[in-house]
Design an enzyme around this catalytic site. Sequence first.
Site, PDB file in Angstrom:
ATOM      1  N   SER A  14      12.112  41.283 -51.268  1.00 50.11           N
ATOM      2  CA  SER A  14      13.041  40.699 -50.641  1.00 50.11           C
ATOM      3  C   SER A  14      12.826  39.838 -49.489  1.00 50.11           C
ATOM      4  O   SER A  14      13.551  38.842 -49.354  1.00 50.11           O
ATOM      5  CB  SER A  14      14.137  41.764 -50.475  1.00 50.11           C
ATOM      6  OG  SER A  14      13.668  42.713 -49.200  1.00 50.11           O
ATOM      7  N   ASN A 108       3.140  38.772 -39.890  1.00 45.48           N
ATOM      8  CA  ASN A 108       3.568  39.954 -40.457  1.00 45.48           C
ATOM      9  C   ASN A 108       4.834  40.361 -40.012  1.00 45.48           C
ATOM     10  O   ASN A 108       5.206  40.152 -38.954  1.00 45.48           O
ATOM     11  CB  ASN A 108       2.430  41.120 -40.221  1.00 45.48           C
ATOM     12  CG  ASN A 108       3.044  42.476 -40.796  1.00 45.48           C
ATOM     13  OD1 ASN A 108       3.530  42.652 -41.877  1.00 45.48           O
ATOM     14  ND2 ASN A 108       2.870  43.594 -40.231  1.00 45.48           N
ATOM     15  N   HIS A 110       7.167  43.786 -39.473  1.00 47.22           N
ATOM     16  CA  HIS A 110       7.127  45.162 -39.445  1.00 47.22           C
ATOM     17  C   HIS A 110       8.673  45.713 -39.147  1.00 47.22           C
ATOM     18  O   HIS A 110       8.971  45.374 -38.184  1.00 47.22           O
ATOM     19  CB  HIS A 110       5.990  45.613 -38.247  1.00 47.22           C
ATOM     20  CG  HIS A 110       5.610  46.995 -38.438  1.00 47.22           C
ATOM     21  ND1 HIS A 110       5.060  47.904 -39.153  1.00 47.22           N
ATOM     22  CD2 HIS A 110       6.067  47.941 -37.310  1.00 47.22           C
ATOM     23  CE1 HIS A 110       5.032  48.899 -39.075  1.00 47.22           C
ATOM     24  NE2 HIS A 110       5.723  49.128 -37.848  1.00 47.22           N
ATOM     25  N   LEU A 145      -4.215  46.784 -36.338  1.00 48.56           N
ATOM     26  CA  LEU A 145      -3.132  47.159 -37.040  1.00 48.56           C
ATOM     27  C   LEU A 145      -1.547  46.882 -36.366  1.00 48.56           C
ATOM     28  O   LEU A 145      -1.569  47.513 -35.317  1.00 48.56           O
ATOM     29  CB  LEU A 145      -3.004  48.405 -37.644  1.00 48.56           C
ATOM     30  CG  LEU A 145      -2.078  48.982 -38.617  1.00 48.56           C
ATOM     31  CD1 LEU A 145      -1.885  48.184 -39.942  1.00 48.56           C
ATOM     32  CD2 LEU A 145      -1.868  50.481 -38.788  1.00 48.56           C
TER      33      LEU A 145
HETATM   34  C1  GAR Z   1      10.244  45.837 -45.545  1.00 43.12           C
HETATM   35  O1  GAR Z   1      11.167  46.592 -44.716  1.00 43.12           O
HETATM   36  C2  GAR Z   1       8.855  45.414 -44.390  1.00 43.12           C
HETATM   37  O2  GAR Z   1       9.404  45.308 -43.096  1.00 43.12           O
HETATM   38  C3  GAR Z   1       8.253  46.511 -44.680  1.00 43.12           C
HETATM   39  O3  GAR Z   1       8.275  46.819 -46.091  1.00 43.12           O
HETATM   40  C4  GAR Z   1       9.280  46.361 -46.529  1.00 43.12           C
HETATM   41  C5  GAR Z   1       9.047  45.506 -47.743  1.00 43.12           C
HETATM   42  O4  GAR Z   1      10.247  45.123 -48.537  1.00 43.12           O
HETATM   43  N1  GAR Z   1       6.892  46.378 -44.205  1.00 43.12           N
HETATM   44  C6  GAR Z   1       5.878  47.234 -43.870  1.00 43.12           C
HETATM   45  O5  GAR Z   1       6.453  48.506 -43.736  1.00 43.12           O
HETATM   46  C7  GAR Z   1       4.635  46.808 -43.193  1.00 43.12           C
HETATM   47  N2  GAR Z   1       3.987  47.667 -42.419  1.00 43.12           N
HETATM   48  P1  GAR Z   1      10.359  43.959 -49.294  1.00 43.12           P
HETATM   49  O6  GAR Z   1       9.473  43.883 -50.153  1.00 43.12           O
HETATM   50  O7  GAR Z   1      11.839  44.230 -49.924  1.00 43.12           O
HETATM   51  O8  GAR Z   1      10.407  42.556 -48.667  1.00 43.12           O
END
Ligand code: GAR
Length: 200
Positions: A14, A108, A110, A145
């Site tokens: 998304s 990135n 987060h 990280l």
């Molecule tokens: C999002 O909430 C993003 O912030 C998180 O994964 C999700 C991906 O959603 N990322 C992490 O946790 C990275 N450490 P999406 O595939 O719908 O964009």
Amino acid sequence: MTKRVAILLSGGGSNMVALAKSMTGDHPARPVLVISNDPQAGGLGKAQAMGIATQAVDHKAFGKDRARFEAALQEALLEAKPDIICLAGFMRILSPAFMGQWEGRMLNIHPSLLPKYKGLHTHKRALEAGDQTHGCTVHEVTAMLDDGPILGQATIDVKPDDTPDSLAARVLPFEHQLYPAVLQRYAKGDRTPVFLPTTS
Ligand code: GAR
């Protein structure tokens, strides 16, 4: 010159969709490639539907050999010649050496108010800590990280009845606002952080 953006994801994508949709008109960047470490990731199909080139670099094919996985990832990226790489829900830990190669060109998102809650289970950890506010952060990727200069944050109030899932669902739309806003600035060479107003 238009900046070339590669987006790395592992899941539904998304955030990738929000980024890709934003890169139109006089936006200084365009998406050139979406890569996933998971060939089944929903984000790949969404990118294809938007006419963006996709590639899967399946980490499972490399077993425990992270160096070979990263070499394959690097090869795909070098071919696409990105000026900027956006990690958008990319759930593989990259080595400091790999991240160092793209330092200053990799962003990135987060799902926490960094420096709080690096790593996983951010929403659960914020609730367990009794935090009154929570949110998401876009930062430049460095060798550490979930570290690196903060380029933007969106903050929301935690509700008394929030669960990790409800909190994640309430933070996500703010990710979709924040990441494109940061990318647009960043692609112009502007690293001034974007702070979205706190929302309940
Ligand atoms: C999002 O909430 C993003 O912030 C998180 O994964 C999700 C991906 O959603 N990322 C992490 O946790 C990275 N450490 P999406 O595939 O719908 O964009």
